[in-house]
Scaffold this active site. Structure first.
Site, PDB file in Angstrom:
ATOM      1  N   CYS A  62       9.183   3.343  44.891  1.00 38.25           N
ATOM      2  CA  CYS A  62      10.032   2.256  45.974  1.00 38.25           C
ATOM      3  C   CYS A  62      11.162   2.387  47.106  1.00 38.25           C
ATOM      4  O   CYS A  62      12.303   2.746  46.783  1.00 38.25           O
ATOM      5  CB  CYS A  62      11.166   1.266  44.653  1.00 38.25           C
ATOM      6  SG  CYS A  62      12.021  -0.071  45.549  1.00 38.25           S
ATOM      7  N   CYS A 111      13.319  -0.496  47.323  1.00 39.12           N
ATOM      8  CA  CYS A 111      14.846  -0.386  46.667  1.00 39.12           C
ATOM      9  C   CYS A 111      15.339   0.597  45.128  1.00 39.12           C
ATOM     10  O   CYS A 111      14.393   1.613  45.519  1.00 39.12           O
ATOM     11  CB  CYS A 111      15.127  -1.787  45.993  1.00 39.12           C
ATOM     12  SG  CYS A 111      14.027  -2.995  45.129  1.00 39.12           S
ATOM     13  N   SER A 112      14.648  -0.288  44.248  1.00 40.79           N
ATOM     14  CA  SER A 112      14.457   0.844  42.776  1.00 40.79           C
ATOM     15  C   SER A 112      13.001   0.014  41.745  1.00 40.79           C
ATOM     16  O   SER A 112      13.475   0.149  40.643  1.00 40.79           O
ATOM     17  CB  SER A 112      15.767   1.372  42.035  1.00 40.79           C
ATOM     18  OG  SER A 112      16.736  -0.216  41.711  1.00 40.79           O
ATOM     19  N   CYS A 113      12.420  -0.609  42.545  1.00 41.64           N
ATOM     20  CA  CYS A 113      11.260  -1.384  41.370  1.00 41.64           C
ATOM     21  C   CYS A 113      10.782   0.118  40.281  1.00 41.64           C
ATOM     22  O   CYS A 113      10.352   0.248  40.915  1.00 41.64           O
ATOM     23  CB  CYS A 113      10.047  -2.512  42.559  1.00 41.64           C
ATOM     24  SG  CYS A 113      11.393  -2.929  43.520  1.00 41.64           S
TER      25      CYS A 113
END
Lengths: 114, 106, 217
Positions: free
Chosen positions: C116, C119-121
């Site tokens: 991702c 962000c941090s999906c």
């Protein structure tokens, strides 16, 4: 005239609301737009202006996350598309197999058919 | 594209393809407060008090310096406070008072 | 390039925190925000406790169970590849964050990697919370532009005739890699297979090997 009876044609003709039907189909070539909004976005800069192929239509439809970002939790929904792009299309100096690819979900409003 | 324009056009967390260091695979177990902060984020989204996308937008709005210097969950809680102020759900003085109270009792 | 401060991005704690230390500024802020929202009856204390239990219950062991089932049950594998979320739900998994799931199958000609960049999906319902490196700049910045170099840092060398597909998660869909079943496991039970599958293999940075041993997280 008996209004309780309708013709078979009229009874089966379904009109979809705006945005309900996907605009792009798998296999179609698309380009990611280059517009640069002031605000929030979920289409990374590295993709802008790059071309690829629609791999699949993501169901169900979703809200535009650029609007969700400002607290709009309802509204018109549209499709996301999983788009496949060759790495060599994105990175001019890509070091790897020319068959390597990048796959990403892009909201309908960010794509144009080419 | 000039530099000042780029500051607005590229979000601080939009880093795909930028030059970066080797990957450091060190992992840390979440501190209890970090896990509570994660649970808080989920609950705020369930109620749509702050949805996930608002949280992401709020983190970007902290700006590059804060994003660079705060840890992951520090960014989240600072973002929640800012958004709750913007929405009029909390006031800065509510939060300041509460933080003083908590500091005094710990 | 403009002078961003990305190079200073880090998510690791600034210093080792001992249990006896007083809570830090941001920890106090977390407590304060939570207590204020509970006092205003916007959220319930029990909701936070419950969600912590939900988070604790999600570990890579769940994803490993999905992968092993797909290896032994071709009909399940087909359903999993057709609709990842529905197939996982068959096994009792829930998608509390309302994300979809696409399962990406590695074969002898295709290797998948998930990232991702924005962000941090991450597929939290099936793998739990992501490792620190997944959330930090080096992996996020480089996985999309030099995946082979990134994989090599994990000790994974992908031959040139194998296509690399990097999936960048940005929206409502999360990804899980269905790794290749290692050779020599024909006689393994489903449970034995489950124990071979690691978190990192389901992110796509390493293959599943017989030597691997799944360890927490």
């Amino acid at each position: 005239m008996d209004l309780s009876r309708t013709s078979a044609d009229a009874a089966t003709k379904v009109v979809l609301a705006q945005g309900e039907a996907p605009v792009f189909a798998p296999g179609e070539r698309v380009r990611v737009l280059t517009r640069s909004p002031v605000g929030h976005y979920r289409v990374p800069i590295y993709l802008r202006g790059k071309s690829g192929v629609v791999e699949s239509v993501i169901e169900p439809v979703g809200l535009d996350n650029e609007e969700e970002a400002y607290g709009r939790n309802a509204g018109m929904k549209r499709h996301y598309y999983r788009v496949a792009l060759p790495m060599t299309e994105i990175w001019a100096d890509y070091d790897g197999s020319p068959r390597d690819g990048l796959h990403i979900e892009v909201f309908e409003t960010w794509l144009e058919r080419i | 594209m000039n530099n000042s324009e780029q500051l607005l056009r590229r979000l601080p967390n939009d880093i795909g393809g930028l030059p970066a260091d080797a990957i450091d695979r060190t992992e840390h177990a979440l501190e209890p407060w970090e896990k509570r902060c994660h649970a808080l984020a989920d609950v705020l989204d369930f109620h749509k008090i702050i949805n996930t996308e608002e949280k992401r937008r709020g983190v970007e709005a902290l700006g590059a310096e804060m994003i660079g210097k705060l840890t992951y969950y520090e960014r989240w809680i600072a973002t929640f406070a800012n958004i709750l102020f913007q929405k009029g759900i909390l006031t800065p003085s509510d939060l300041a008072r509460k933080m003083d109270e908590i500091e005094a009792r710990t | 390039m403009p002078d961003h401060h990305h190079d200073h991005t880090h998510d690791h704690p600034h210093a080792e925190i001992s249990q006896t230390e007083r809570p830090g500024y941001y920890e106090i802020m977390e407590t304060a925000v939570r207590e204020l929202l509970i006092e205003k009856r916007l959220i319930g204390a029990n909701e936070i406790r419950r969600q912590i239990e939900v988070l604790d219950s999600r570990t890579p062991a769940l994803g490993a169970k999905v992968v092993a089932r797909a290896w032994v049950d071709p009909a399940f594998r087909s359903r999993l590849l057709a609709n990842g979320r529905a197939a996982c739900e068959e096994l009792g998994l829930s998608f509390y964050d309302d994300t979809g799931l696409i399962v990406l199958e590695n074969t002898d000609t295709v290797h998948n990697l998930i990232v991702c960049t924005l962000c941090s999906c991450y597929p939290r319902p099936v793998l739990g919370l992501p490792p620190d490196w997944y959330k930090l700049k080096p992996y996020r910045a480089r996985a999309v532009s030099e995946p082979r170099a990134v994989l090599a840092e994990f000790g994974t060398i992908i031959p040139d005739d194998v296509q690399i597909r990097v999936s960048d998660s940005t929206a409502m869909v999360r990804f899980l890699v269905l790794p290749r079943r290692p050779e020599g496991t024909e006689d393994y039970t489903e449970e034995q297979l489950t124990d071979l599958v690691t978190r990192d293999a389901m992110i796509g940075v390493v293959p599943v090997t017989l030597a691997a041993e799944r360890t927490a997280p």
